[in-house]
Design a protein around this motif. Structure first.
Motif, PDB file in Angstrom:
ATOM      1  N   ILE A  37       0.836  -1.202   0.000  1.00 52.48           N
ATOM      2  CA  ILE A  37       0.000   0.000   0.000  1.00 52.48           C
ATOM      3  C   ILE A  37       0.869   1.250   0.000  1.00 52.48           C
ATOM      4  N   ALA A  38       1.943   1.248   0.786  1.00 53.77           N
ATOM      5  CA  ALA A  38       2.853   2.400   0.825  1.00 53.77           C
ATOM      6  C   ALA A  38       3.465   2.647  -0.553  1.00 53.77           C
ATOM      7  N   GLY A  62      -3.442   4.841   9.353  1.00 49.88           N
ATOM      8  CA  GLY A  62      -4.769   4.822   8.745  1.00 49.88           C
ATOM      9  C   GLY A  62      -5.547   3.577   9.135  1.00 49.88           C
ATOM     10  N   ALA A  63      -4.881   2.435   9.143  1.00 49.46           N
ATOM     11  CA  ALA A  63      -5.540   1.188   9.528  1.00 49.46           C
ATOM     12  C   ALA A  63      -6.015   1.252  10.976  1.00 49.46           C
ATOM     13  N   ILE A  64      -5.178   1.752  11.845  1.00 50.25           N
ATOM     14  CA  ILE A  64      -5.562   1.888  13.255  1.00 50.25           C
ATOM     15  C   ILE A  64      -6.755   2.827  13.388  1.00 50.25           C
ATOM     16  N   ALA A  65      -6.731   3.930  12.639  1.00 49.27           N
ATOM     17  CA  ALA A  65      -7.834   4.891  12.695  1.00 49.27           C
ATOM     18  C   ALA A  65      -9.147   4.254  12.254  1.00 49.27           C
ATOM     19  N   ALA A  66      -9.073   3.305  11.327  1.00 46.76           N
ATOM     20  CA  ALA A  66     -10.288   2.633  10.858  1.00 46.76           C
ATOM     21  C   ALA A  66     -10.827   1.641  11.880  1.00 46.76           C
ATOM     22  N   LYS A  94      -8.841   2.772   4.236  1.00 43.97           N
ATOM     23  CA  LYS A  94      -9.791   2.092   3.365  1.00 43.97           C
ATOM     24  C   LYS A  94      -9.577   0.580   3.385  1.00 43.97           C
ATOM     25  N   GLU A  95      -8.330   0.162   3.282  1.00 44.66           N
ATOM     26  CA  GLU A  95      -8.035  -1.284   3.265  1.00 44.66           C
ATOM     27  C   GLU A  95      -8.497  -1.946   4.558  1.00 44.66           C
ATOM     28  N   ALA A  96      -8.195  -1.331   5.698  1.00 42.48           N
ATOM     29  CA  ALA A  96      -8.588  -1.913   6.985  1.00 42.48           C
ATOM     30  C   ALA A  96     -10.104  -1.925   7.136  1.00 42.48           C
ATOM     31  N   ALA A  97     -10.766  -0.841   6.749  1.00 40.94           N
ATOM     32  CA  ALA A  97     -12.223  -0.784   6.853  1.00 40.94           C
ATOM     33  C   ALA A  97     -12.871  -1.828   5.948  1.00 40.94           C
ATOM     34  N   GLU A 114     -15.637  -7.138   5.377  1.00 42.38           N
ATOM     35  CA  GLU A 114     -15.628  -8.513   4.865  1.00 42.38           C
ATOM     36  C   GLU A 114     -15.720  -9.521   6.008  1.00 42.38           C
ATOM     37  N   GLN A 115     -14.940  -9.279   7.053  1.00 45.63           N
ATOM     38  CA  GLN A 115     -14.935 -10.177   8.207  1.00 45.63           C
ATOM     39  C   GLN A 115     -16.311 -10.223   8.880  1.00 45.63           C
TER      40      GLN A 115
END
Length: 75
Positions: A6-7, A22-26, A62-65, A70-71
């Motif tokens: 992603i980076a 960003g993932a943590i924020a999601a 976005k990826e984490a959300a 999905e989960q």
């Protein structure tokens, strides 16, 4: 979450930390919104560096959300 991939998509392999932020924020409830974090990144890092870091932040979010959604659908 492939933070390195992603980076690189955002424009810099060094932006892995922003992807993870960003993932943590999601995933973790907070008083800070994605917009708040993006604004702070753009203030701290001017120009292209800020743009790349803000994009990495957004892509990580976005990826984490998406993965969380999905989960939850599978459960």
């Amino acid at each position: 979450l492939d933070a390195g991939r992603i980076a690189r998509e955002a424009g810099s392999p060094a932006a892995v930390n922003m992807v993870m932020l960003g993932a943590i924020a999601a995933l973790v409830p907070s008083d800070l919104s994605l917009a708040d974090l993006r604004e702070a990144v753009l203030r701290r890092f001017p120009g292209e560096l800020g743009r790349v870091n803000a994009l990495a932040l957004e892509l990580g979010f976005k990826e984490a959300a998406d993965k969380l959604r999905e989960q939850l659908k599978r459960e």
